[in-house]
Every structure is written in C-alpha cells, then in structure tokens.
Motif scaffolding. Structure first.
Motif, PDB file in Angstrom:
ATOM      1  N   PHE A 169     -28.898  40.681   0.179  1.00  0.00           N
ATOM      2  CA  PHE A 169     -29.580  41.153   1.387  1.00  0.00           C
ATOM      3  C   PHE A 169     -31.032  40.683   1.380  1.00  0.00           C
ATOM      4  O   PHE A 169     -31.780  40.944   0.445  1.00  0.00           O
ATOM      5  CB  PHE A 169     -29.554  42.679   1.456  1.00  0.00           C
ATOM      6  N   THR A 170     -31.438  40.010   2.437  1.00  0.00           N
ATOM      7  CA  THR A 170     -32.827  39.575   2.569  1.00  0.00           C
ATOM      8  C   THR A 170     -33.604  40.599   3.400  1.00  0.00           C
ATOM      9  O   THR A 170     -33.025  41.466   4.040  1.00  0.00           O
ATOM     10  CB  THR A 170     -32.902  38.204   3.259  1.00  0.00           C
ATOM     11  N   GLY A 171     -34.916  40.455   3.399  1.00  0.00           N
ATOM     12  CA  GLY A 171     -35.748  41.273   4.272  1.00  0.00           C
ATOM     13  C   GLY A 171     -36.089  42.620   3.692  1.00  0.00           C
ATOM     14  O   GLY A 171     -35.447  43.112   2.758  1.00  0.00           O
ATOM     15  N   PRO A 172     -37.102  43.264   4.271  1.00  0.00           N
ATOM     16  CA  PRO A 172     -37.600  44.539   3.750  1.00  0.00           C
ATOM     17  C   PRO A 172     -36.749  45.741   4.114  1.00  0.00           C
ATOM     18  O   PRO A 172     -36.969  46.825   3.587  1.00  0.00           O
ATOM     19  CB  PRO A 172     -38.987  44.649   4.400  1.00  0.00           C
ATOM     20  N   ASP A 173     -35.776  45.567   5.035  1.00  0.00           N
ATOM     21  CA  ASP A 173     -35.020  46.733   5.486  1.00  0.00           C
ATOM     22  C   ASP A 173     -34.204  47.358   4.354  1.00  0.00           C
ATOM     23  O   ASP A 173     -34.139  48.586   4.222  1.00  0.00           O
ATOM     24  CB  ASP A 173     -34.118  46.386   6.668  1.00  0.00           C
ATOM     25  N   VAL A 174     -33.573  46.528   3.498  1.00  0.00           N
ATOM     26  CA  VAL A 174     -32.771  47.100   2.414  1.00  0.00           C
ATOM     27  C   VAL A 174     -33.674  47.744   1.365  1.00  0.00           C
ATOM     28  O   VAL A 174     -33.310  48.762   0.771  1.00  0.00           O
ATOM     29  CB  VAL A 174     -31.849  46.034   1.784  1.00  0.00           C
ATOM     30  N   ASP A 175     -34.892  47.207   1.161  1.00  0.00           N
ATOM     31  CA  ASP A 175     -35.849  47.841   0.246  1.00  0.00           C
ATOM     32  C   ASP A 175     -36.164  49.256   0.731  1.00  0.00           C
ATOM     33  O   ASP A 175     -36.166  50.219  -0.041  1.00  0.00           O
ATOM     34  CB  ASP A 175     -37.149  47.044   0.165  1.00  0.00           C
ATOM     35  N   ALA A 176     -36.459  49.353   2.026  1.00  0.00           N
ATOM     36  CA  ALA A 176     -36.793  50.659   2.598  1.00  0.00           C
ATOM     37  C   ALA A 176     -35.600  51.607   2.529  1.00  0.00           C
ATOM     38  O   ALA A 176     -35.760  52.806   2.234  1.00  0.00           O
ATOM     39  CB  ALA A 176     -37.263  50.489   4.042  1.00  0.00           C
ATOM     40  N   GLU A 177     -34.399  51.078   2.785  1.00  0.00           N
ATOM     41  CA  GLU A 177     -33.222  51.942   2.737  1.00  0.00           C
ATOM     42  C   GLU A 177     -32.993  52.483   1.327  1.00  0.00           C
ATOM     43  O   GLU A 177     -32.625  53.653   1.145  1.00  0.00           O
ATOM     44  CB  GLU A 177     -31.975  51.193   3.202  1.00  0.00           C
ATOM     45  N   LEU A 178     -33.207  51.662   0.315  1.00  0.00           N
ATOM     46  CA  LEU A 178     -33.057  52.130  -1.060  1.00  0.00           C
ATOM     47  C   LEU A 178     -33.982  53.312  -1.340  1.00  0.00           C
ATOM     48  O   LEU A 178     -33.596  54.297  -1.975  1.00  0.00           O
ATOM     49  CB  LEU A 178     -33.341  50.994  -2.041  1.00  0.00           C
ATOM     50  N   ILE A 179     -35.219  53.203  -0.873  1.00  0.00           N
ATOM     51  CA  ILE A 179     -36.173  54.294  -1.070  1.00  0.00           C
ATOM     52  C   ILE A 179     -35.752  55.529  -0.283  1.00  0.00           C
ATOM     53  O   ILE A 179     -35.795  56.660  -0.797  1.00  0.00           O
ATOM     54  CB  ILE A 179     -37.584  53.832  -0.660  1.00  0.00           C
ATOM     55  N   MET A 180     -35.310  55.329   0.954  1.00  0.00           N
ATOM     56  CA  MET A 180     -34.878  56.453   1.784  1.00  0.00           C
ATOM     57  C   MET A 180     -33.635  57.133   1.198  1.00  0.00           C
ATOM     58  O   MET A 180     -33.485  58.359   1.299  1.00  0.00           O
ATOM     59  CB  MET A 180     -34.605  55.964   3.198  1.00  0.00           C
ATOM     60  N   MET A 181     -32.761  56.343   0.581  1.00  0.00           N
ATOM     61  CA  MET A 181     -31.599  56.926  -0.097  1.00  0.00           C
ATOM     62  C   MET A 181     -32.027  57.945  -1.142  1.00  0.00           C
ATOM     63  O   MET A 181     -31.450  59.035  -1.250  1.00  0.00           O
ATOM     64  CB  MET A 181     -30.788  55.821  -0.794  1.00  0.00           C
ATOM     65  N   CYS A 182     -33.027  57.562  -1.919  1.00  0.00           N
ATOM     66  CA  CYS A 182     -33.510  58.467  -2.974  1.00  0.00           C
ATOM     67  C   CYS A 182     -34.006  59.779  -2.379  1.00  0.00           C
ATOM     68  O   CYS A 182     -33.700  60.864  -2.897  1.00  0.00           O
ATOM     69  CB  CYS A 182     -34.623  57.802  -3.768  1.00  0.00           C
ATOM     70  N   GLN A 183     -34.766  59.685  -1.299  1.00  0.00           N
ATOM     71  CA  GLN A 183     -35.273  60.908  -0.675  1.00  0.00           C
ATOM     72  C   GLN A 183     -34.126  61.814  -0.235  1.00  0.00           C
ATOM     73  O   GLN A 183     -34.195  63.042  -0.383  1.00  0.00           O
ATOM     74  CB  GLN A 183     -36.141  60.557   0.534  1.00  0.00           C
ATOM     75  N   ARG A 184     -33.049  61.230   0.278  1.00  0.00           N
ATOM     76  CA  ARG A 184     -31.901  62.045   0.675  1.00  0.00           C
ATOM     77  C   ARG A 184     -31.285  62.748  -0.535  1.00  0.00           C
ATOM     78  O   ARG A 184     -30.886  63.913  -0.456  1.00  0.00           O
ATOM     79  CB  ARG A 184     -30.842  61.190   1.381  1.00  0.00           C
ATOM     80  N   LEU A 185     -31.182  62.056  -1.668  1.00  0.00           N
ATOM     81  CA  LEU A 185     -30.611  62.691  -2.849  1.00  0.00           C
ATOM     82  C   LEU A 185     -31.500  63.837  -3.327  1.00  0.00           C
ATOM     83  O   LEU A 185     -30.993  64.899  -3.706  1.00  0.00           O
ATOM     84  CB  LEU A 185     -30.417  61.676  -3.969  1.00  0.00           C
ATOM     85  N   TRP A 186     -32.826  63.637  -3.322  1.00  0.00           N
ATOM     86  CA  TRP A 186     -33.712  64.743  -3.714  1.00  0.00           C
ATOM     87  C   TRP A 186     -33.482  65.946  -2.788  1.00  0.00           C
ATOM     88  O   TRP A 186     -33.474  67.089  -3.255  1.00  0.00           O
ATOM     89  CB  TRP A 186     -35.184  64.345  -3.661  1.00  0.00           C
ATOM     90  N   ASP A 187     -33.298  65.667  -1.498  1.00  0.00           N
ATOM     91  CA  ASP A 187     -33.044  66.758  -0.553  1.00  0.00           C
ATOM     92  C   ASP A 187     -31.703  67.429  -0.845  1.00  0.00           C
ATOM     93  O   ASP A 187     -31.582  68.658  -0.796  1.00  0.00           O
ATOM     94  CB  ASP A 187     -33.064  66.235   0.878  1.00  0.00           C
ATOM     95  N   ASP A 188     -30.669  66.619  -1.131  1.00  0.00           N
ATOM     96  CA  ASP A 188     -29.343  67.175  -1.418  1.00  0.00           C
ATOM     97  C   ASP A 188     -29.371  68.069  -2.657  1.00  0.00           C
ATOM     98  O   ASP A 188     -28.662  69.078  -2.725  1.00  0.00           O
ATOM     99  CB  ASP A 188     -28.317  66.055  -1.630  1.00  0.00           C
TER     100      ASP A 188
END
Length: 433
Positions: A135-154
């Motif tokens: 995957f190229t581009g910054p979108d997957v980088d941002a999604e990886l970080i956002m994934m972590c935030q969801r797990l902390w919330d869960d």
C-alpha cells in the motif's frame, strides 16, 4: 533432587492469567477482522542473516540481544526471532504473496531478546504484529494509527499517548546523517562510549540515548525535519490532517527514530506513564525498502507491533475477568452406578452446546459443591441414586435462583432459560432443604 525452574525472563502463564490472555486475544482477533487483516504464522527460528540484513548489524538487538547459535547438525546459524516484521516479510517474499494484490496480515506470538528482565521487559515476550504490504500513500499509515486508538477504546485503556515523526527518504536521511556526524564530532568530549561507538556506524541512534548527561547535547543536534523534502513533508502533513479529523491527539517527537534500521517516512509510538521505564506499548511505521532488501520485488509496506504483557498490565482486571468464559454447568454425582449416568448427562449437555464440567476424583457431596461453586459455573446439576431411578436431575442455580427437580430431557432448556435470565420456575416445585 532440586526443583527445576523456568529460564530467567521466560515466564509461565498460569491458568487464571492465561484466561485473561485468551479474552484479550479474542478482542484482538475481532478488531483485526474488522479492518480486513488476515492471520499469518511464521516459525520461531529463522536464519540469523535475516535479522542482520533487516534490522541492521549496528543495532542493540543484533549486537547484544539476539539468541543466536550454530545448529550442531548442519552448521547453520539460527536465531530465535527477536521481532516479527522481518519474518513476515521473508514469508511474503518467499511465497510471492504480493504477486496479485496488496496484503493486510497479522500475527501473534512470542519473541526473544536477551535483556535484563524487569517489569514489562522479558526475555520471552509476546507481540501482536500488524503489517500492511503493498500500500502506497499516507492513508494506510493513518489507518494503522487509528486502528490502535480503536483497540484502546475497546479495552477501555486510559493514559496512552501518541507520538509521531517522519524519518523522510533514504536520501534525506543520508544528508541528515552527515550533519549529525559533523555535529557530534565537534562535541566528542561529551559523548559516552556507546555514542562514540555509533558515531560513524549509526549516528541516528545517538538521538535515542537514555543517558541524562547527553540530553542537552542531543536536543541541540540537527533535526531531521530540516532535511525533509516536499514529498516527505506532504506525506507527514497528510497523516497529521487525518488524525486531527479523527480527533486523535498526537505530539510530534523529533527524537523518535525507532531501534530498527528498516524504517522510513512515518514512525510512531503509543506511550504511557503507567509502566515505569517501559513506557512504549505499541510502535511502528513505514518500511518501504524492506521487501526488496530481503530479496523481493520492491513494494511499499507499513505496520506496527504491540506488547501483549504491557497492554495486559494496563487492562482493568475486573473488566478482563468479566469477559472470561466460564462453564455453564457442573455435574455433581454420588451413589452406586451413578457415574455412568453423570458421563451421559455431561455429554448430552455438550451436544446441546453447553460447556460442562463433570466432577472427577471422588469426594463428598459438600466438597463437590464447593468445587462446583469455585468453577464459576451457572448451575450445579446433581445426580444421585434417587435422581437416576426417576430420570430426573436436581437443578441448583449457583448465582441466585431456586433449586428444583426436573426431567433430564428438560435440562438443556432450563439451562438456556437460566443463562438468558428467564424465569423457568413457574411449573416446577422448588425443593426445600
């Protein structure tokens, strides 16, 4: 004869704690499935050159921490994996998994580093690794970080902060590297022995020093951000914009460089003050050059790894225990010829989908009931000679409710109603004892 013990820094996970691990792992699997990640499992042992090539020979991991040895049978140099990304990329490259499409992969398991054991840092430790390959581009980088935030919330984890940085391209890092060497050469008298050793081999790692006497020197060192070109800056800015839109707070840490040589562009860490010196619970970033570095066709890649032991230390044990699955029924039995009927009843309930413990090992009725209560089961099902003769079962709720005598054919139905919180006592006469 002396009692044998586990290797120092390699810990047993006993049943009570192992159940919390399983509850955590269930949440993790569901979380990763929600983002389209698929599992991959790699061996614990790899050829040593894999890690030297991927991680970098002038790193603490390769120089000091790897469990490496020569195979006595064939002379191969082997290493217990110290991290998972190199193994995952090796597997993807070896099996040509990127031939038709990008891959979102995850793995979970033990890693090994020869470190001084302390709270949150062990010689055998466990990680969840997540890799987005192709995957190229910054979108997957941002999604990886956002994934972590969801797990902390869960997990309802509090006090975890995000730090991010950009390491730019290899060319930009070379320019910054030259500036760092010149700067530190001009201040050699202030460098400790570790920094002097790394000055020409890996000067970027000097920025990550924990030596208090060098902090002022490091703070004044040339900043990598001053050497980033337009594309690297645009990539980093896009990630920041996405995080702001998602209301995920972050701090740019210009000294965040990571301990592995394969990173470029985005790097990030989730840190906490609740674990003492071992404050990083999750770390990752982009590593676009690693696939080709390990012999594959060039492909972009990004990912992260999180420490399971550290996250479990932050997870509220009450919340964790509430998610542990307990048996629904415990079969208590006593009397001549009753055991065979107890086996049959237990299998009948398992056929109906209920986790059922049957008492084994003998013991009085009182001791069996103690075991039933301690098991966490919702109900004790009591079989004696009288129940066997009549085809009934004594149904005793262990978490509140009336004891009753019911037909064996109706046990599964009554148990289902009890677990759903229904009232199943209307047409049964409670037993008085």
């Amino acid at each position: 004869m002396s009692k044998l013990q586990a290797v120092r820094g390699m810990n047993d996970i006993l049943p009570d704690e192992a159940e919390r691990w399983e509850a955590f792992e269930t949440i993790v699997r569901d979380w990763l499935r929600a983002y389209g990640y698929r599992p991959i499992r790699m061996p614990l042992l790899e050829h040593t050159p894999l890690f030297k090539r991927a991680i970098g020979e002038v790193t603490d991991i390769v120089e000091k921490e790897m469990y490496s040895f020569e195979d006595a049978l064939n002379g191969e140099n082997l290493t217990l994996r110290p991290e998972g990304t190199a193994s995952c990329v090796r597997a993807v490259t070896e099996h040509n998994l990127l031939y038709d499409s990008p891959r979102k992969l995850w793995y979970m398991g033990p890693m090994f580093r020869h470190e001084r054991p302390q709270k949150g840092r062990y010689r055998q430790f466990h990680q969840v690794g997540v890799e987005a390959l192709g995957f190229t581009g910054p979108d997957v980088d941002a999604e990886l970080i956002m994934m972590c935030q969801r797990l902390w919330d869960d997990l309802d984890l509090m006090g975890i902060r995000l730090e991010i940085n950009s390491l730019g391209s290899p060319e930009e890092r070379l320019q910054h590297r030259a500036a760092l060497i010149a700067y530190f050469e001009a201040h050699q008298e202030e460098l400790d022995e570790d920094a002097k050793r790394r000055l020409h081999s890996n000067p970027l790692r000097i920025l990550d020093t924990k030596n208090p006497a060098m902090q002022a020197l490091v703070e004044a060192a040339p900043k990598l951000s001053d050497y980033l070109g337009k594309e690297s800056l645009a990539h980093f800015t896009a990630i920041q914009d996405t995080l702001r839109t998602a209301n995920i707070p972050f701090r740019i840490n210009p000294r965040l460089v990571r301990g592995l040589d394969y990173y470029n562009l985005t790097v990030f860490e989730w840190v906490t003050d609740q674990l003492g010196a071992q404050g990083t619970v999750c770390a990752g970033g982009r590593y676009d050059g690693l696939v080709s570095q390990l012999g594959g066709k060039p492909a972009p890649a990004a990912g992260f790894a999180m420490g399971i032991e550290r996250l479990l230390s932050l997870w509220n044990p009450v919340q964790a225990d509430a998610l542990i699955e307990r048996p629904e029924a415990y079969v208590v039995h006593s009397g001549d010829g009753v055991q065979a009927e107890a086996f049959a009843l237990s299998e009948q309930l398992r056929d109906a989908g209920f986790a059922t413990l049957m008492h084994c090992g003998g013991g009085s009725f009182k001791s069996q009931m103690k075991r039933a209560d301690a098991s966490g089961a919702a109900v004790a099902l009591i079989l004696g000679e009288d129940e066997v003769a009549s085809g009934d079962v004594t149904f005793k709720p262990l978490r509140g409710g009336d004891q009753m005598r019911i037909s064996r054919d109706d046990v599964a139905e009554h148990l289902a109603m009890l677990l759903l919180g229904g009232d199943d006592t209307d047409d049964e006469e409670p037993l008085l004892h």
